[in-house]
Design a protein around this motif. Structure first.
Motif, PDB file in Angstrom:
ATOM      1  N   UNK A 181       0.816  -1.218   0.000  1.00  0.00           N
ATOM      2  CA  UNK A 181       0.000   0.000   0.000  1.00  0.00           C
ATOM      3  C   UNK A 181       0.848   1.267   0.000  1.00  0.00           C
ATOM      4  N   UNK A 182       1.884   1.369   0.853  1.00  0.00           N
ATOM      5  CA  UNK A 182       2.734   2.559   0.788  1.00  0.00           C
ATOM      6  C   UNK A 182       3.390   2.775  -0.577  1.00  0.00           C
ATOM      7  N   UNK A 183       3.669   1.674  -1.290  1.00  0.00           N
ATOM      8  CA  UNK A 183       4.268   1.796  -2.617  1.00  0.00           C
ATOM      9  C   UNK A 183       3.229   2.102  -3.695  1.00  0.00           C
ATOM     10  N   UNK A 185       1.154  -0.153  -4.758  1.00  0.00           N
ATOM     11  CA  UNK A 185       1.003  -1.388  -5.520  1.00  0.00           C
ATOM     12  C   UNK A 185      -0.371  -1.991  -5.217  1.00  0.00           C
ATOM     13  N   UNK A 186      -1.404  -1.312  -5.698  1.00  0.00           N
ATOM     14  CA  UNK A 186      -2.778  -1.678  -5.353  1.00  0.00           C
ATOM     15  C   UNK A 186      -3.297  -2.875  -6.142  1.00  0.00           C
ATOM     16  N   UNK A 187      -2.566  -3.291  -7.183  1.00  0.00           N
ATOM     17  CA  UNK A 187      -2.940  -4.473  -7.957  1.00  0.00           C
ATOM     18  C   UNK A 187      -1.990  -5.631  -7.660  1.00  0.00           C
ATOM     19  N   UNK A 188      -1.528  -5.709  -6.432  1.00  0.00           N
ATOM     20  CA  UNK A 188      -0.588  -6.751  -6.037  1.00  0.00           C
ATOM     21  C   UNK A 188      -1.030  -7.380  -4.727  1.00  0.00           C
ATOM     22  N   UNK A 189      -0.734  -8.655  -4.555  1.00  0.00           N
ATOM     23  CA  UNK A 189      -1.057  -9.346  -3.315  1.00  0.00           C
ATOM     24  C   UNK A 189      -0.174 -10.568  -3.141  1.00  0.00           C
ATOM     25  N   UNK A 190       0.105 -10.892  -1.883  1.00  0.00           N
ATOM     26  CA  UNK A 190       0.777 -12.148  -1.542  1.00  0.00           C
ATOM     27  C   UNK A 190      -0.229 -13.184  -1.037  1.00  0.00           C
ATOM     28  N   UNK A 191      -1.509 -12.921  -1.164  1.00  0.00           N
ATOM     29  CA  UNK A 191      -2.512 -13.901  -0.747  1.00  0.00           C
ATOM     30  C   UNK A 191      -2.356 -15.195  -1.537  1.00  0.00           C
ATOM     31  N   UNK A 192      -2.288 -16.292  -0.830  1.00  0.00           N
ATOM     32  CA  UNK A 192      -2.224 -17.617  -1.445  1.00  0.00           C
ATOM     33  C   UNK A 192      -3.124 -18.560  -0.666  1.00  0.00           C
ATOM     34  N   UNK A 252       9.330   4.146   1.493  1.00  0.00           N
ATOM     35  CA  UNK A 252       8.944   2.950   2.244  1.00  0.00           C
ATOM     36  C   UNK A 252      10.077   2.483   3.148  1.00  0.00           C
ATOM     37  N   UNK A 253      11.327   2.789   2.763  1.00  0.00           N
ATOM     38  CA  UNK A 253      12.507   2.553   3.592  1.00  0.00           C
ATOM     39  C   UNK A 253      13.357   3.816   3.586  1.00  0.00           C
TER      40      UNK A 253
END
Length: 295
Positions: A181-183, A185-192, A252-253
């Motif tokens: 979210x801070x980046x 990257x709203x079309x990204x996920x690590x959900x598996x 972010x960092x």
């Protein structure tokens, strides 16, 4: 040649591209089909499996916890692991497995990569994967940590367990809140598995152009192989790192942490990405492929 000619020649149904120029996303576009059976076309927001490109993005989670004072990069990770620990062996008597070594593929950990699980397979927990109760061997240390470079998806799965144990959150939740979210990257996920709320997804194809059974494989080894994303979102990661190096203050960092991330270790590897030096320029990157997805 044009891109459709090359897609036809290689029997690639769908492609997505994003181009960055002068530190900004210049254009993004999809070509071909996300699913040839339904006729769904690829667009700039179609999600693909990132494969091992999951690793440098997931590495930001460990670096964020380091920056926040929650863990150290040069401390034995067994100090952070709770309900599973790296088995002690002759190789760890004098040198220990640290996050720095895990992130740079120098920890001596086993298991190169992961084949994934079909939709109908039992989906193991991360402890099962680390213990060898999934479809890969147990993650162990079979050489002195720090002595050699050897690519290890198993090592990144250990890193994932450290992040989860220290943060108290599943990796997908920690990444969503603190990194993706801070980046932007709203079309990204690590959900598996990815879940039903994501609709614009590309099916995976074998090299002969046929859709694989179940459309794609699932990967409980999320840090190593579990990212779903788009080229535009990956471009945001690259642009953010570049801007932080240039002095961006609210990234972010921090700049100091990113410089540590981009410091060369064995085999020209940083804390997540591989590194190349061209003249006075530094190039960071990572390849990736999964069952029928290539980047």
């Amino acid at each position: 040649y044009n891109i459709q000619d090359r897609m036809d020649y290689y029997k690639v149904p769908g492609v997505s591209i994003a181009v960055v120029k002068d530190g900004k996303l210049k254009w993004a576009k999809g070509y071909g089909f996300a699913n040839t059976e339904t006729g769904t076309k690829v667009d700039a927001n179609t999600l693909f499996q990132a494969g091992s490109i999951s690793k440098p993005v997931a590495a930001l989670s460990a670096l964020k916890l380091y920056q926040d004072g929650k863990l150290e990069l040069d401390l034995d990770v067994n100090n952070y692991l709770k309900d599973w620990k790296i088995p002690e062996a002759e190789f760890t008597e004098t040198e220990k497995v640290t996050l720095e070594k895990l992130l740079t593929h120098t920890a001596g950990t086993t298991v190169h990569g992961f084949p994934g699980y079909q939709q109908t397979d039992n989906f193991p927990e991360i402890i099962d994967v680390l213990s060898g109760k999934g479809n890969t061997a147990e993650v162990t240390v079979d050489t002195i940590p720090g002595s050699i470079w050897r690519y290890s998806g198993g090592g990144y799965t250990v890193m994932e367990k450290v992040v989860e144990d220290v943060s108290g959150l599943p990796l997908e939740d920690y990444m969503e809140t603190n990194i993706l979210q801070p980046l932007g990257m709203t079309n990204s996920t690590y959900n598996q598995p990815i879940g039903d709320n994501y609709k614009n997804i590309s099916a995976a194809y074998y090299e002969n152009g046929n859709i694989i059974k179940g459309l794609w494989n699932n990967y409980p080894e999320q840090a190593a192989a579990g990212l779903w994303t788009t080229p535009s979102d990956l471009a945001k990661y690259c642009i953010e790192i570049q801007n932080i190096v240039k002095g961006k203050k609210d990234g972010v960092l921090s700049q100091a942490t990113v410089k540590k991330m981009l410091t060369k270790h064995k085999n020209d590897w940083g804390l997540g990405p591989s590194l190349q030096f061209e003249g006075d320029s530094l190039v960071f990157g990572h390849g990736g492929k999964r069952e029928a997805f290539k980047r």
